[in-house]
Design an enzyme around this catalytic site. Structure first.
Site, PDB file in Angstrom:
ATOM      1  N   GLU A  79     -36.702  49.382  58.219  1.00  0.00           N
ATOM      2  CA  GLU A  79     -38.359  49.319  58.161  1.00  0.00           C
ATOM      3  C   GLU A  79     -38.882  48.983  59.294  1.00  0.00           C
ATOM      4  OE1 GLU A  79     -39.546  47.049  54.726  1.00  0.00           O
ATOM      5  OE2 GLU A  79     -38.578  45.402  55.433  1.00  0.00           O
ATOM      6  N   ASP A  82     -44.521  39.270  60.002  1.00  0.00           N
ATOM      7  CA  ASP A  82     -44.475  40.732  60.685  1.00  0.00           C
ATOM      8  C   ASP A  82     -45.188  40.686  61.968  1.00  0.00           C
ATOM      9  OD1 ASP A  82     -43.764  41.341  58.172  1.00  0.00           O
ATOM     10  OD2 ASP A  82     -45.513  41.865  57.423  1.00  0.00           O
TER      11      ASP A  82
END
Length: 560
Positions: free
Chosen positions: A189, A15
Site C-alpha cells: 500500500e 502516514d
C-alpha cells in the site's frame, strides 16, 4: 555528531509525507475522524518540528458518522517546481464494512503551504493512499492501491499508476498494475514515486499496519514499469527484520512480531526527502507500546531515518541495516546542540484565537458551540451531543504525546438538567473514553463531580461523587502507562484531592478499542480533551480558565 531523537512528531501523526521546498521541510499526516483535517508540520533543520497548519478546514469533507478507523487517510504532500504549487492528495475512507473499503480520493492545491487551498479535485475511487508525482516533462502521475475484493485474488490488491489530469480531475488513459509488493510480506500500500539517477523508484508500505510493518522499494527505467524489487528481498526499513511470508493476508496486526524489549514498533509507511547538502532521509510512522504490552495508546507517530544510496543504486539505512532506530544522525550542517521542541501545551485563552493544537472529532469547530470572545480570557464551550455521538460532540482535544503526563483545567459550570455536563477527559473515539465531569446529582438538587466512562461502547457510570457548591473546580488527570488518576481542587483548597483509585485506561489504544469488524481495532491514537454535553436544549455552557498538558516522559530515548 548530533542525533535526531525519534519520534520527531509524537502522538497521532501517522502516514507521514515529507517534502522540502528551498530551506523548509513539511510533513503532512493522517487525521481520520478528527477535524481540522490533515495536519501539516514544519521544520528548517529536520530536527525540530512544530504544527504549522491544517489543509482541510472548510468542511471539504463530512466526517459525521465516521466509524473507527475510517476518515481521512494517508495524505501525500508534493510540490510542482514548474508551477510552484503545493499539492495534497488524500483519501476519504467512508466504509470499511465487509472489507469493501470504499474510499474517494481527491487532490487540492495552494500557492502557499498555509493556503488557501483549492476546492478538492476528484481523482478516483479505485482504492486508497493516493500519491502524486510531477515529472520533468510536465506530466503528472497518480499512484495508489487498487483495493481487491474478489475471493482467491492477491489481497489487498495491486499498486497501480496512471497519468492524471490535475486541471480538471480524473485519470488520463488506463491504469497500469505494477506490483503486489516487492517482498513476501504482502499487504502492499501507500505507493510513492521518486526519480533518481535515471530510475523511477517506487516506495511502498507493506506487512500490514501492525508489528510486521515495513517499507519496500522497487525501481524501473519507465514510470509504468516493469519494476524490479530491491535485491535483498526484504524491507529497507522495519521494526521486525526477520523474514516473513504473509502473502494473501490482506492486513494484520501480526502480534507474533511484537517485541516487548523494543521501544519502537511498527516502523513503516515512509516517504523520502533530500537535504540541500545532498543527504537523504525517510520519514516513517512508528509506535511506542505500553511496557510489555502490545498496546499503543499514542497511536502511530512520525520518525526519521538517515539513508544512503548504494553503489548499485539502491536505498538503505545509513548504518547498513534495515532496523529502525530511536536515534539517527542529524544533517551534517545542523549546528544546535540538541532538539528544542516540546510537546507540552499551555493556553490561558487570552489570545484572540483558539490554540491551533485543538482538534474535534467528527465535525468542525464553529462559533455556535465553541468560542473565545463571549467570556474574555476563557474558552466557552456549549454542550451538544453525548460523547457517544459520532455527529456533534462538543470536544476540544489535543493529541496525547507521552506515556506519562498530566492534563489539567479549571472550569465554571452550572447545570440545570441531568443531561448537562462539562469537564476534562481522555478520548479515543465515540465508543472509548474517560470523562470527569461536573453534572447534577441524581436528585437534581446540587452540582457534583463524577466520572463517566465508555469502554467498547459500554457506559460505565462511576458512583463516587463530590459536591461542587459554586460550580467552579480545577481538574487534573495524571496518566501513567495506561492508568489514569483523577484529582480535583476546590477554590478554597490548597492541595489536590484524589477522586477515586487509579483507573485502567490501557484499552484507550490502537489495539484496545472496538473498530470495524475484521480490523485489529483502530490506528488513530489517544487524545486529551475538555468538553461539554447538553442533551436537553443545547443551551448550557462551561467556561474554561486554562488548559495544560505537561509531559513527564523520562525514559532514555537513546536506548536501542
Amino acid at each position: 555528531m548530533t542525533l535526531i531523537q525519534n519520534p520527531i512528531i509524537p502522538g497521532m501523526a501517522p502516514d507521514p509525507s515529507i517534502i522540502r521546498v528551498a530551506d523548509d521541510y513539511y510533513i503532512a499526516t493522517s487525521t481520520f475522524h478528527w477535524t481540522p483535517g490533515v495536519q501539516i508540520f514544519h521544520s528548517t533543520d529536520l530536527v525540530n518540528w512544530e504544527l504549522l497548519t491544517y489543509a482541510l478546514t472548510q468542511d471539504e469533507v463530512n466526517l459525521r458518522g465516521t466509524n473507527t478507523p475510517a476518515g481521512i487517510w494517508a495524505p501525500h504532500l508534493s510540490y510542482d517546481s514548474q508551477t510552484h504549487k503545493f499539492w495534497l492528495a488524500y483519501s476519504h475512507m467512508q466504509n470499511m464494512a465487509g472489507r469493501e473499503f470504499n474510499a474517494d480520493s481527491f487532490a487540492i492545491s495552494a500557492d502557499s503551504i498555509q493556503g488557501p487551498w483549492s476546492a478538492p479535485i476528484y481523482l478516483t475511487s479505485i482504492g486508497f493512499d493516493p500519491a502524486l508525482f510531477h515529472d520533468e516533462d510536465g506530466k503528472h502521475y497518480l499512484s495508489i492501491l487498487e483495493w481487491e475484493t474478489r475471493d482467491g485474488y492477491q489481497a489487498p490488491g495491486h499498486i497501480v499508476i496512471a497519468e492524471v489530469d490535475l486541471e480538471h480531475g480524473g485519470i488520463i488513459g488506463n491504469w497500469h498494475r505494477v506490483t503486489t509488493g516487492f517482498t513476501t510480506r504482502g499487504c502492499a500500500e501507500a505507493p510513492q514515486i521518486y526519480h533518481h539517477n535515471d530510475y523511477y523508484y517506487l516506495l511502498i508500505a507493506a506487512g500490514g499496519t501492525g508489528y510486521a510493518h515495513g517499507i519496500e522499494m522497487g525501481r524501473s527505467r519507465q514510470i509504468f514499469g516493469p519494476y524490479e524489487p530491491n535485491p535483498t528481498g526484504e524491507p529497507i526499513i522495519t521494526s521486525s527484520p526477520q523474514h516473513l511470508f504473509s502473502l494473501g493476508d490482506p492486513d494484520a496486526g501480526h502480534f507474533e512480531r511484537f517485541d516487548p524489549r523494543a521501544p519502537m514498533q511498527k516502523a513503516g509507511h515512509g516517504s523520502l526527502v533530500q537535504t540541500p547538502t545532498g543527504e537523504w532521509y525517510v520519514a516513517h510512522l512508528m509506535s511506542r507500546p505500553l511496557p510489555n504490552k502490545p498496546l499503543n495508546p499514542l497511536g502511530r507517530e512520525t520518525a526519521l531515518q538517515k539513508m544512503r544510496w548504494t553503489t548499485d543504486g539502491w536505498l538503505q539505512m545509513a548504518d547498513g541495516s534495515n532496523l529502525a532506530k530511536l536515534t539517527t544522525p542529524a544533517p551534517s550542517d545542523y549546528s544546535s546542540p540538541k532538539q528544542t521542541h516540546t510537546a507540552d501545551i499551555h493556553t490561558d485563552f487570552t489570545a484572540k484565537v483558539v490554540d491551533h493544537h485543538f482538534m474535534t472529532p467528527y465535525h468542525q469547530q464553529t462559533t455556535d458551540w465553541v468560542n473565545i470572545t463571549e467570556h474574555p480570557e476563557h474558552l466557552r464551550i456549549y454542550g451538544q451531543n453525548s460523547l457517544f455521538s459520532q455527529f456533534n460532540p462538543a470536544i476540544m482535544g489535543t493529541r496525547a504525546t507521552a506515556l506519562t503526563y498530566t492534563s489539567q483545567t479549571a472550569l465554571t459550570f452550572h447545570p440545570t438538567h441531568y443531561s448537562q455536563t462539562a469537564g476534562l477527559g481522555l478520548y479515543y473515539d465515540a465508543n472509548n473514553w474517560l470523562y470527569v465531569r461536573l453534572c447534577q446529582a441524581d436528585t437534581e438538587d446540587r452540582t457534583v463531580l463524577r466520572i463517566l466512562q465508555a469502554k467498547l461502547g459500554e457506559r460505565i457510570d462511576h458512583r463516587i461523587t463530590v459536591d461542587i457548591p459554586d460550580g467552579h473546580v480545577a481538574l487534573k488527570i495524571d496518566y501513567h502507562d495506561g492508568w489514569a488518576q483523577v484529582s480535583y481542587q476546590l477554590p478554597q483548597q490548597a492541595e489536590w484531592s484524589v477522586l477515586e483509585a487509579p483507573i485502567d485506561v490501557s484499552y484507550l489504544s490502537d489495539e484496545g478499542v472496538n473498530g470495524e469488524p475484521g480490523e485489529i481495532g483502530g490506528f488513530t491514537g489517544l487524545f486529551n480533551f475538555i468538553g461539554a454535553v447538553d442533551a436537553y436544549q443545547h443551551v448550557s455552557f462551561a467556561d474554561f480558565d486554562y488548559y495544560t498538558v505537561k509531559n513527564y516522559e523520562t525514559e532514555d530515548l537513546t536506548h536501542e
